[in-house]
Design a protein around this motif. Structure first.
Motif, PDB file in Angstrom:
ATOM      1  N   ASN A  80       0.824  -1.209   0.000  1.00  0.00           N
ATOM      2  CA  ASN A  80       0.000   0.000   0.000  1.00  0.00           C
ATOM      3  C   ASN A  80       0.855   1.254   0.000  1.00  0.00           C
ATOM      4  OD1 ASN A  80      -2.456  -1.348  -0.022  1.00  0.00           O
ATOM      5  ND2 ASN A  80      -2.551  -1.492   2.211  1.00  0.00           N
ATOM      6  N   ARG A  81       1.915   1.255   0.814  1.00  0.00           N
ATOM      7  CA  ARG A  81       2.814   2.429   0.843  1.00  0.00           C
ATOM      8  C   ARG A  81       3.498   2.612  -0.499  1.00  0.00           C
ATOM      9  NH1 ARG A  81       4.265   0.508   6.014  1.00  0.00           N
ATOM     10  NH2 ARG A  81       6.205  -0.370   5.181  1.00  0.00           N
ATOM     11  N   TYR A  82       3.942   1.496  -1.095  1.00  0.00           N
ATOM     12  CA  TYR A  82       4.625   1.592  -2.387  1.00  0.00           C
ATOM     13  C   TYR A  82       3.671   2.099  -3.464  1.00  0.00           C
ATOM     14  CZ  TYR A  82       7.120   0.206  -6.613  1.00  0.00           C
ATOM     15  OH  TYR A  82       7.734   0.215  -7.841  1.00  0.00           O
ATOM     16  N   SER A  83       2.427   1.594  -3.448  1.00  0.00           N
ATOM     17  CA  SER A  83       1.443   2.014  -4.436  1.00  0.00           C
ATOM     18  C   SER A  83       1.141   3.499  -4.329  1.00  0.00           C
ATOM     19  CB  SER A  83       0.152   1.205  -4.277  1.00  0.00           C
ATOM     20  OG  SER A  83      -0.831   1.651  -5.170  1.00  0.00           O
ATOM     21  N   THR A  84       0.951   3.981  -3.092  1.00  0.00           N
ATOM     22  CA  THR A  84       0.681   5.404  -2.891  1.00  0.00           C
ATOM     23  C   THR A  84       1.877   6.251  -3.287  1.00  0.00           C
ATOM     24  OG1 THR A  84      -0.811   4.885  -1.070  1.00  0.00           O
ATOM     25  CG2 THR A  84       0.019   7.146  -1.190  1.00  0.00           C
ATOM     26  N   GLY A  85       3.073   5.818  -2.915  1.00  0.00           N
ATOM     27  CA  GLY A  85       4.279   6.563  -3.257  1.00  0.00           C
ATOM     28  C   GLY A  85       4.530   6.633  -4.738  1.00  0.00           C
ATOM     29  N   ALA A  86       4.144   5.580  -5.472  1.00  0.00           N
ATOM     30  CA  ALA A  86       4.377   5.560  -6.921  1.00  0.00           C
ATOM     31  C   ALA A  86       3.534   6.584  -7.642  1.00  0.00           C
ATOM     32  CB  ALA A  86       4.075   4.164  -7.476  1.00  0.00           C
ATOM     33  N   HIS A  87       2.416   7.022  -7.009  1.00  0.00           N
ATOM     34  CA  HIS A  87       1.553   7.999  -7.662  1.00  0.00           C
ATOM     35  C   HIS A  87       1.880   9.432  -7.267  1.00  0.00           C
ATOM     36  CE1 HIS A  87      -0.905   4.416  -8.352  1.00  0.00           C
ATOM     37  NE2 HIS A  87      -1.444   5.105  -9.338  1.00  0.00           N
ATOM     38  N   THR A  88       2.765   9.641  -6.308  1.00  0.00           N
ATOM     39  CA  THR A  88       3.067  10.976  -5.828  1.00  0.00           C
ATOM     40  C   THR A  88       4.191  11.599  -6.641  1.00  0.00           C
ATOM     41  OG1 THR A  88       2.417  10.336  -3.603  1.00  0.00           O
ATOM     42  CG2 THR A  88       3.747  12.332  -3.819  1.00  0.00           C
ATOM     43  N   ILE A  89       3.931  12.777  -7.137  1.00  0.00           N
ATOM     44  CA  ILE A  89       4.933  13.494  -7.937  1.00  0.00           C
ATOM     45  C   ILE A  89       5.181  14.839  -7.279  1.00  0.00           C
ATOM     46  CG2 ILE A  89       5.457  14.490 -10.184  1.00  0.00           C
ATOM     47  CD1 ILE A  89       3.636  12.425 -11.424  1.00  0.00           C
ATOM     48  N   ASN A  90       6.402  15.118  -6.945  1.00  0.00           N
ATOM     49  CA  ASN A  90       6.730  16.358  -6.268  1.00  0.00           C
ATOM     50  C   ASN A  90       6.693  17.536  -7.224  1.00  0.00           C
ATOM     51  OD1 ASN A  90       7.200  15.050  -3.811  1.00  0.00           O
ATOM     52  ND2 ASN A  90       9.277  14.519  -4.432  1.00  0.00           N
ATOM     53  N   THR A  91       6.641  18.729  -6.636  1.00  0.00           N
ATOM     54  CA  THR A  91       6.631  19.932  -7.440  1.00  0.00           C
ATOM     55  C   THR A  91       7.861  19.982  -8.346  1.00  0.00           C
ATOM     56  OG1 THR A  91       5.510  21.074  -5.640  1.00  0.00           O
ATOM     57  CG2 THR A  91       6.537  22.445  -7.333  1.00  0.00           C
ATOM     58  N   THR A  92       7.609  20.283  -9.626  1.00  0.00           N
ATOM     59  CA  THR A  92       8.675  20.258 -10.618  1.00  0.00           C
ATOM     60  C   THR A  92       9.500  21.534 -10.568  1.00  0.00           C
ATOM     61  OG1 THR A  92       7.205  18.969 -12.025  1.00  0.00           O
ATOM     62  CG2 THR A  92       9.138  19.919 -13.070  1.00  0.00           C
ATOM     63  N   SER A  93      10.829  21.407 -10.620  1.00  0.00           N
ATOM     64  CA  SER A  93      11.706  22.569 -10.598  1.00  0.00           C
ATOM     65  C   SER A  93      11.657  23.278 -11.942  1.00  0.00           C
ATOM     66  CB  SER A  93      13.138  22.128 -10.296  1.00  0.00           C
ATOM     67  OG  SER A  93      13.653  21.377 -11.389  1.00  0.00           O
ATOM     68  N   ASP A  94      12.088  24.551 -11.932  1.00  0.00           N
ATOM     69  CA  ASP A  94      12.113  25.334 -13.175  1.00  0.00           C
ATOM     70  C   ASP A  94      13.040  24.705 -14.207  1.00  0.00           C
ATOM     71  OD1 ASP A  94      10.287  27.198 -12.309  1.00  0.00           O
ATOM     72  OD2 ASP A  94      11.797  28.507 -11.430  1.00  0.00           O
ATOM     73  N   TRP A  95      14.191  24.216 -13.746  1.00  0.00           N
ATOM     74  CA  TRP A  95      15.135  23.602 -14.683  1.00  0.00           C
ATOM     75  C   TRP A  95      14.529  22.363 -15.336  1.00  0.00           C
ATOM     76  CZ3 TRP A  95      18.956  25.329 -17.294  1.00  0.00           C
ATOM     77  CH2 TRP A  95      19.778  26.346 -16.789  1.00  0.00           C
ATOM     78  N   ARG A  96      13.851  21.569 -14.537  1.00  0.00           N
ATOM     79  CA  ARG A  96      13.241  20.364 -15.102  1.00  0.00           C
ATOM     80  C   ARG A  96      12.157  20.719 -16.116  1.00  0.00           C
ATOM     81  NH1 ARG A  96      10.608  15.348 -11.598  1.00  0.00           N
ATOM     82  NH2 ARG A  96      10.105  14.019 -13.376  1.00  0.00           N
ATOM     83  N   LEU A  97      11.345  21.726 -15.755  1.00  0.00           N
ATOM     84  CA  LEU A  97      10.311  22.182 -16.691  1.00  0.00           C
ATOM     85  C   LEU A  97      10.920  22.669 -17.995  1.00  0.00           C
ATOM     86  CD1 LEU A  97       7.848  24.203 -14.406  1.00  0.00           C
ATOM     87  CD2 LEU A  97       7.299  22.173 -15.761  1.00  0.00           C
ATOM     88  N   LEU A  98      11.984  23.476 -17.879  1.00  0.00           N
ATOM     89  CA  LEU A  98      12.609  24.064 -19.059  1.00  0.00           C
ATOM     90  C   LEU A  98      13.234  23.000 -19.950  1.00  0.00           C
ATOM     91  CD1 LEU A  98      13.295  26.819 -20.391  1.00  0.00           C
ATOM     92  CD2 LEU A  98      15.498  26.701 -19.225  1.00  0.00           C
ATOM     93  N   LEU A  99      14.022  22.110 -19.353  1.00  0.00           N
ATOM     94  CA  LEU A  99      14.701  21.087 -20.154  1.00  0.00           C
ATOM     95  C   LEU A  99      13.709  20.113 -20.778  1.00  0.00           C
ATOM     96  CD1 LEU A  99      17.753  20.335 -17.816  1.00  0.00           C
ATOM     97  CD2 LEU A  99      17.744  21.665 -19.937  1.00  0.00           C
ATOM     98  N   LYS A 100      12.682  19.751 -20.012  1.00  0.00           N
ATOM     99  CA  LYS A 100      11.673  18.843 -20.554  1.00  0.00           C
ATOM    100  C   LYS A 100      10.956  19.477 -21.741  1.00  0.00           C
ATOM    101  CE  LYS A 100       7.544  16.209 -19.272  1.00  0.00           C
ATOM    102  NZ  LYS A 100       6.578  15.893 -18.174  1.00  0.00           N
ATOM    103  N   SER A 101      10.600  20.758 -21.606  1.00  0.00           N
ATOM    104  CA  SER A 101       9.912  21.437 -22.707  1.00  0.00           C
ATOM    105  C   SER A 101      10.804  21.549 -23.931  1.00  0.00           C
ATOM    106  CB  SER A 101       9.449  22.827 -22.265  1.00  0.00           C
ATOM    107  OG  SER A 101      10.566  23.674 -22.018  1.00  0.00           O
ATOM    108  N   TYR A 102      12.106  21.799 -23.720  1.00  0.00           N
ATOM    109  CA  TYR A 102      13.034  21.882 -24.849  1.00  0.00           C
ATOM    110  C   TYR A 102      13.147  20.543 -25.573  1.00  0.00           C
ATOM    111  CZ  TYR A 102      14.829  26.568 -23.789  1.00  0.00           C
ATOM    112  OH  TYR A 102      14.965  27.919 -23.615  1.00  0.00           O
ATOM    113  N   VAL A 103      13.298  19.478 -24.797  1.00  0.00           N
ATOM    114  CA  VAL A 103      13.458  18.160 -25.407  1.00  0.00           C
ATOM    115  C   VAL A 103      12.219  17.771 -26.214  1.00  0.00           C
ATOM    116  CG1 VAL A 103      13.699  15.692 -24.931  1.00  0.00           C
ATOM    117  CG2 VAL A 103      15.139  17.333 -23.726  1.00  0.00           C
ATOM    118  N   ILE A 104      11.035  17.955 -25.594  1.00  0.00           N
ATOM    119  CA  ILE A 104       9.787  17.575 -26.276  1.00  0.00           C
ATOM    120  C   ILE A 104       9.565  18.419 -27.520  1.00  0.00           C
ATOM    121  CG2 ILE A 104       7.277  17.532 -26.062  1.00  0.00           C
ATOM    122  CD1 ILE A 104       7.636  16.796 -23.129  1.00  0.00           C
TER     123      ILE A 104
END
Length: 747
Positions: A401-425
């Motif tokens: 149950n803990r693993y299942s709940t943890g697998a669905h949790t996504i932390n707030t995305t950093s600006d760098w991650r947003l920027l690089l992801k948008s560039y790649v896509i």
């Protein structure tokens, strides 16, 4: 005496047998798929008691058409956006299953004393489940609205894509007798490229065409146009070297994003049912009773290995992907058969003369056996889950149950991650579009120009200029556009990161120069290509504003088409097993005319009616005084164990009512977390004003590991609470900026 073509007489015999067995199996309350297969055996060439099919090859052609329409219908129900949402978990499950079944098939063949090629092809046959059989079984058992069904459909699509790669790999192995990694990589890249081109082009063109032609279309013309589009994509897929069924699925997925999707799905239903029946009967026709008797032990062994291997591999993959024990077991018990792609792989081995003659009839027999068991395996999934849960130690269950709940949790995305992801896509998407334009120009534009009497140097110049003009908006977007402007601005404001940002900008511009240079270099010298590339990028920068405006119109048109029909009846999965699903209300439903307060649906069934769709309008969220009317579409939030009794209750007959409406809006399930500075903190749900501000309904709260389903309006928010809200994303977005920190805006 008038001569009757064998095709017509064969079809008459086939449908007569199918009709009789359908009635019998309906009476016996057994899956119709089993009846169709038995009908095929009775009218096949190996059973002389009844009239026999004369030309099996013609029936096989009809069966191929059946597969095309079945996958076209599947695409209409499960669009690309839905597949992306379940794609991560489904991909993990499918990958684990394919690897395990390939290995099990090969080892089984070796243990039986078969040749290496027979063993390899057996592995390929066993690793692909039957999409058509599972679709039909889900429909007949009424489980399509359940949580695991979405994951299973995602697994099936991944398997179908993998089957195409397997065909390439097995063909290479058959010819060269060695593994060819370069061919495999080429096939993967080719498949990804064409999928992207077809989807982007289809979403841009087809919804626009349907809007333009909508006033000219009645049911008849819409059906004809839809089938024409389906078969055109089938032709394109075949020309590109892919499965025709893949082309049908892609076109269905494109049409699923249009406002005509539900109408097309309704119109295509009878066509799909007819050809689907022909397909399943054709499976029975291919079964050779004598061969089944001769290889009965082998067939039984392979059938057991197939069933157990798929159950264990898919269940393990589901647990690894964090889908929970119940969903993982239900998924594993649903894909325990082989089907149409397995037949194609077996036929490939015979065509290339690298497999023994017994392999194909064994594959058909195993398919028949596993098809017979599929509905029963699905029905047994819930009892099996209860047994497994009862014997698992409490410590293991808590860990899962803990693993299942943890697998669905996504932390707030950093600006760098947003920027690089948008560039790649964005670079990947624009590169695909640019390459597609270059390919079209190379194959068609130059010959068109030459056909008008322009040749030599000037033909090359005109081809290059026209191609670059068509590419200009996408070159600008690739080299200069900032998809995440806010994140880019925040990073640029920090002086220590400016040098990195400048390097990224020059790198993007460099990619643009390379693309233009490569194109021009095909017709002119390398020096000219480099100069032209630099000039083009400079012109794009100088004319940036005009090109940006033109590109913005293209992007707005694409996004408008993509979001024209927001699929909100998909299975958005919350960590504790709840999800959002929809039910159409028939004119004879028992709940017609009652208000939500009178029906007491939440109190009686443990589910929430979060949205009511009425005609072209949406009531969100409905009040307790809202009545249910014929042809309403209600969106319900809850778990499978509560939704299923409610679905059965809704289908009971009752009184009729009238019709009315409100404004139609996009509906989604949103996940958010209350921050320490949130104005929601220490307020009750009722006092928070969420319902009034966002037209949203709080359907669940996670608090310190506990799950509170359908919370009472008097419950007080606490710091760290994770809220699940059904409502309009645009309205909830306003709430996000003022009250909460977003953890996951779409699930």
């Amino acid at each position: 005496m008038v001569h009757l073509p064998h095709l017509i007489s064969d079809l008459g015999i086939l449908l007569t047998a199918a009709g009789i067995t359908t009635l019998i199996f309906k009476k016996l309350k057994q899956p119709l798929v089993l009846g169709y297969i038995i009908a095929g055996m009775l009218v096949g060439p190996y059973f002389a008691l009844f009239p026999t099919i004369n030309e099996i090859d013609n029936i096989r052609i009809w069966a191929e058409i059946g597969v095309i329409f079945l996958l076209f219908s599947l695409g209409l129900e499960f669009s690309f956006k839905k597949l992306v949402k379940v794609g991560g978990a489904s991909s993990i499950m499918a990958f684990i299953e394919i690897v395990i079944m390939l290995l099990l098939g090969y080892l089984t063949g070796q243990l039986l004393g078969w040749s290496t090629m027979d063993s390899v092809f057996l592995g390929g046959i066993l690793c692909i489940s039957s999409t058509t059989i599972i679709i039909r079984a889900f429909e007949e058992l009424g489980v399509k609205s359940q949580r695991f069904a979405g994951l299973v459909f995602g697994v099936l699509i991944v398997e179908d894509l993998a089957a195409i790669l397997l065909l390439v790999l097995l063909s290479t192995l058959a010819v060269s007798q060695q593994f060819a990694g370069s061919e495999m990589l080429e096939a993967v890249l080719k498949l990804g490229f064409f999928l992207a081109v077809w989807f982007l082009g289809g979403i841009f063109l087809i919804p626009t065409f349907l809007k333009w032609a909508s006033r000219l279309m009645n049911d008849e013309t819409l059906l004809i146009v839809s089938l024409a589009l389906c078969l055109l994509m089938v032709m394109l897929a075949s020309q590109a070297g892919f499965s025709p069924a893949l082309g049908a699925f892609i076109m269905g997925s494109i049409l699923a994003e249009t406002t005509k999707a539900e109408k097309i799905e309704h119109l295509i239903g009878p066509v799909k049912d007819l050809f689907g029946a022909v397909f399943f009967v054709s499976v029975g026709i291919l079964i050779h009773p004598a061969m089944m008797v001769a290889y009965a032990g082998t067939i039984a062994l392979i059938s057991v290995i197939t069933i157990l291997g798929k159950v264990l591999s898919i269940t393990s993959g589901g647990l690894i992907a964090g889908q929970g024990l119940r969903t993982s077991i239900q998924s594993g018990m649903s894909v325990t058969q082989i089907g149409e792609f397995s037949f194609i792989i077996a036929t490939l081995g015979l065509t290339l003369n690298v497999t023994s003659e017994f392999l194909y009839p064994i594959a058909v027999a195993v398919s028949a056996v596993t098809t017979f068991t599929t509905p029963y395996m699905i029905r047994l999934s819930e009892p099996l889950y209860r047994v497994v849960e009862s014997v698992l130690p409490e410590k293991w269950k808590a860990l899962l149950n803990r693993y299942s709940t943890g697998a669905h949790t996504i932390n707030t995305t950093s600006d760098w991650r947003l920027l690089l992801k948008s560039y790649v896509i964005s670079m990947a998407v624009y590169a695909v579009i640019i390459i597609a334009i270059a390919m079209l120009a190379d194959n068609y534009l130059k010959s068109f120009i030459v056909g008008y009497g322009v040749g030599g140097f000037w033909a090359d110049v005109m081809t290059t200029v026209v191609t670059l003009v068509c590419m200009a908006p996408f070159l600008w977007a690739l080299a200069l556009h900032h998809p995440q402007k806010e994140a880019h601005s925040r990073i640029w404001a920090d002086r220590k990161y400016r040098s990195v940002v400048i390097v990224l900008e020059f790198a993007r511009a460099g990619v643009g120069v390379l693309i233009v240079g490569f194109l021009v270099n095909q017709l002119f010298s390398t020096l000219v290509a480099i100069i032209v590339g630099l000039v083009i990028i400079a012109l794009l920068a100088l004319l940036s504003e005009k090109i940006q405006n033109f590109y913005a119109r293209i992007e707005d048109s694409f996004l408008s088409n993509l979001n024209d029909r927001q699929i909100s009846d998909d299975h958005h999965i919350a960590p504790w097993g709840a999800h959002l699903t929809s039910f159409p209300i028939s004119p004879h439903s028992a709940i017609i005319g009652g208000t939500l307060e009178e029906l007491q649906i939440r109190e009686r069934f443990g589910v929430n009616i979060a949205v009511i769709e009425r005609g072209g309008r949406t009531i969100m969220p409905p009040t307790r005084r809202e009545r249910i009317y014929p042809y309403d579409k209600i969106y319900v939030f809850g778990t499978d164990e509560y939704i299923e009794p409610f679905r059965q209750y809704v289908t009971n007959e009752g009184p009729l009512g009238a019709n009315m409406g409100a404004v139609k809006e996009d509906v989604r399930l949103q996940k958010m977390v209350v921050s320490p500075s949130s104005p929601l903190l220490h307020k009750t749900i009722k006092a928070s004003g969420i319902r009034e501000t966002t037209s949203g309904l709080v359907v669940g709260i996670e608090r310190e590991g506990r799950k509170i389903m359908n919370p009472d309006s008097t419950l007080t928010f606490m710091e760290g609470d994770i809220l699940w809200i059904v409502g309009s994303p645009s309205r909830i977005k306003q709430l996000e900026g003022n009250t909460v920190e977003t953890v996951l805006t779409e699930t």
